[in-house]
Design an enzyme around this catalytic site. Structure first.
Site, PDB file in Angstrom:
ATOM      1  CD  GLU A   1      28.592  18.351  -8.447  1.00 41.96           C
ATOM      2  OE1 GLU A   1      29.553  17.706  -8.903  1.00 41.96           O
ATOM      3  OE2 GLU A   1      28.671  19.548  -8.125  1.00 41.96           O
TER       4      GLU A   1
ATOM      5  CG  ASP B   1      31.241  26.502 -13.813  1.00 40.77           C
ATOM      6  OD1 ASP B   1      30.084  26.053 -13.906  1.00 40.77           O
ATOM      7  OD2 ASP B   1      32.041  26.141 -12.933  1.00 40.77           O
TER       8      ASP B   1
ATOM      9  CD  GLU C   1      34.448  28.154  -3.975  1.00 38.65           C
ATOM     10  OE1 GLU C   1      35.588  27.700  -4.125  1.00 38.65           O
ATOM     11  OE2 GLU C   1      33.463  27.690  -4.575  1.00 38.65           O
TER      12      GLU C   1
ATOM     13  CD  GLU D   1      37.645  24.704 -11.051  1.00 39.84           C
ATOM     14  OE1 GLU D   1      38.361  24.758 -10.029  1.00 39.84           O
ATOM     15  OE2 GLU D   1      36.632  23.987 -11.132  1.00 39.84           O
TER      16      GLU D   1
END
Ligand code: DMJ
Length: 582
Positions: free
Chosen positions: A141, A281, A374, A395
């Protein structure tokens, strides 16, 4: 003049008149359409601009210099520490934030053309930001949000065409980025070279720190660390990220699949099931983007194998389920909101048909719930009982932008408009934009994630106003921070990236405006080294070996671009696509 001659002349004039008349009407109609489209873009980009500033101004008023805004209570959270850790068991006592949302907003301010505020932010960060803080952070992150935010902003500040800071800017953001990069190095001190998922920014890896990390946690560092190395001239950042990526790739199964979590000390998988969503991802995303940014064939080779395996083992029509990396057998049939980035990635490799069909399905789910939940259980056709939230994720907007750039189909602008309207209807509150806790009730949660400013607003704005992309080739990091594709960063510019290779990039002007996402970067390896303008639609598409499509063996038929299944050679010597349509 004979009557027949004069009749011919009358008819000729009449025809000429008709042609001119209809051309004029068509042109008028077309310019009317063009005019309406331009007006719509202007209107929508203004709407998104307002969204960004509503989020930004509220952050600056109620939360800055802390990390993120709590829009319902108009307070703040110092969330960079323990970001991504749901248990929050190590919350520090003396950490007061690192202005995370401001760092994440830097590149968005430039995209919006607000150089004054960008410059103000740069000066504030230069004078006040320090990473010598007692905070346990997620390497992943902090890398994508903070290091990526700083590196990208440094490039934007020093861009030769930039209208600001010239002369007075002394690489302060790069110095901050380097200081952070140095601290990251502690994480890589493992027997495998795979980095720890967590470090304390002041003290390094803590005693008894967990050795578990995720595939994206150690496989999505190469863009930011690589850029840092190129900018500082110090190769060590790129070297550790590359070593980790190579180690991770070496742990793939014989099916070219990876798991989701692993042990960085033992170098063994913990969770063998994986898909294209959470925990994995950006690993796929960084393989192709690293190839575009650094031109290294090694990244393409990894990506190509990994992509083919995804299409083969995870894909079910337009959906992607999860599978066991050892057997390729399906494990979980779930749609997760993070998966919606995949169509955008497919645009980069030219798999437009597949991107379009998946994107449509994600958008249907968005329309059904008003936002993207989600997790949705595909096999049971129901929402996941506890993961019904929508934390303002970008996204779907991201994929919509890529699809629009690649196709210019105005339908994608309608999708963007619908996303903008939903965000304003369900998530806008007086104090900013709030995450949705439960998509069935639209109950809100007191959190405005920094990626809403770094990504969601940016992608939506670029959908309606892409002037920032004009004349530039940017690749966006997984957090939406632009990095320019530079010749000097390339070991070798992928052939297919050169606009002249693309038959549909017709004029000089078009070529200049083309960006990575509209060019669809398929390396030359796919064309078998040919330089005849032959265009491969998809990274998944292996070209038929013989130009006349006649074949002798199945191997000569390659893989179909939309189904990604192998084609078979028929008795008559034709590659049997029809077999798979049946
Ligand atoms: C962002 O931080 C990045 O896009 C990351 O790769 C995935 N999750 C969030 C947004 O949903």
């Amino acid at each position: 003049m004979s009557p027949s001659k004069s009749a011919v002349r009358v008819w000729t004039w009449a025809l000429l008149f008709l042609v001119i008349f209809s051309t004029t009407i068509t042109n008028m109609a077309m310019s009317e359409v063009g005019f309406r489209e331009a007006a719509k873009k202007k209107y929508m980009s203004e709407k998104v601009r307002k969204m960004f500033y509503h989020a930004y101004d509220n952050y600056m008023t109620h939360a800055f210099p802390h990390d993120e805004l709590k829009p319902l209570t108009k307070t703040f959270t110092d969330s960079l520490s323990e970001l991504g850790n749901l248990k929050l068991e190590h919350l520090p006592q003396h950490y007061n934030g690192s202005a995370l949302t401001l760092i994440e907003s830097l590149s968005s301010l430039v995209v919006l053309g607000n150089y004054t505020e960008f410059e103000r932010a740069v000066w504030w960060l230069s004078d006040n930001l320090t990473f010598d803080v007692d905070a346990r952070i997620s390497l992943f992150e902090c890398n994508i949000r903070v290091l990526g935010g700083l590196v990208s902003a440094h490039i934007l500040a020093t861009d030769s065409t930039s209208r600001f800071i010239q002369g007075t800017y002394k690489n302060q953001l790069l110095n901050l980025a380097e200081d952070l990069g140095q601290r990251f190095l502690w994480a890589f001190d493992t027997p495998t070279g795979l980095p720890y998922a967590w470090i304390n920014l002041k003290y390094g890896v803590m005693e008894n720190e967990t050795t578990e990390t995720s595939t994206s946690g150690c496989g999505s560092l190469i863009l930011e660390m690589g850029a840092l190395s190129r900018l500082t001239g110090d190769s060590k950042y790129e070297a550790v990220a590359l070593r980790a990526l190579r180690k991770l790739w070496s742990m793939r199964s014989s099916l070219d699949l990876l798991g989701t979590t692993l042990d960085v000390v033992k170098g063994e998988w913990i969770e063998y099931s994986s898909g294209i969503g959470a925990g994995v991802d950006s690993f796929y995303e960084y393989l192709i983007k690293a190839h575009i940014l650094f031109g290294r064939e090694e990244f393409w080779d990894m990506f190509h194998s990994a992509y083919l395996a995804v299409q083969k083992y995870f894909r079910h029509g337009p959906w992607y389920h999860e599978a066991d990396m050892r057997t390729g057998k399906a494990t979980y049939w779930q749609l997760t909101s993070l998966q919606a980035f995949w169509p955008g990635l497919q645009i980069l490799v030219g798999d437009i048909a597949a991107a379009n069909s998946s994107h449509r399905e994600f958008f249907h789910v968005w329309e059904r719930f008003g936002v993207l939940p989600e997790r949705y259980l595909l096999d049971r056709e129901m929402l996941h009982p506890t993961e019904k939230y929508y934390p303002l994720r970008p996204e779907l907007a991201e994929s919509t932008l890529y699809l629009y750039q690649a196709t210019k189909d105005p339908w994608y602008m309608e999708v963007g408009e619908s996303i903008v309207n939903s965000l304003n209807t369900y998530t806008k509150v007086e104090g900013g934009f709030a995450s949705v806790k439960d998509v069935t009730t639209m109950q809100l949660e007191d959190h405005q994630h920094s990626f809403f400013l770094a990504e969601t607003c940016k992608y939506l704005y670029l959908l309606f106003d892409d002037s920032f992309l004009a004349g530039k080739n940017y690749i966006f990091t997984t957090e939406g921070h632009p990095l320019p594709v530079r010749n000097s960063w390339h070991e070798r510019l992928p052939e297919a990236y050169t606009p002249t290779n693309w038959s549909y990039v017709k004029s000089e002007n078009q070529a200049k405006r083309a960006s990575a996402m509209s060019l669809q970067v398929c390396p030359d390896t796919l064309t078998g080294g040919r330089n005849d303008g032959y265009w491969v639609e998809s990274a998944c598409h292996v070209r038929d070996a013989r130009a006349d499509h006649m074949c002798q063996t199945d191997e000569e038929c390659g893989i179909d671009s939309t189904t990604c299944r192998k084609r078979t050679c028929s008795m008559a010597g034709y590659c049997g696509l029809w077999l798979f349509i049946a």
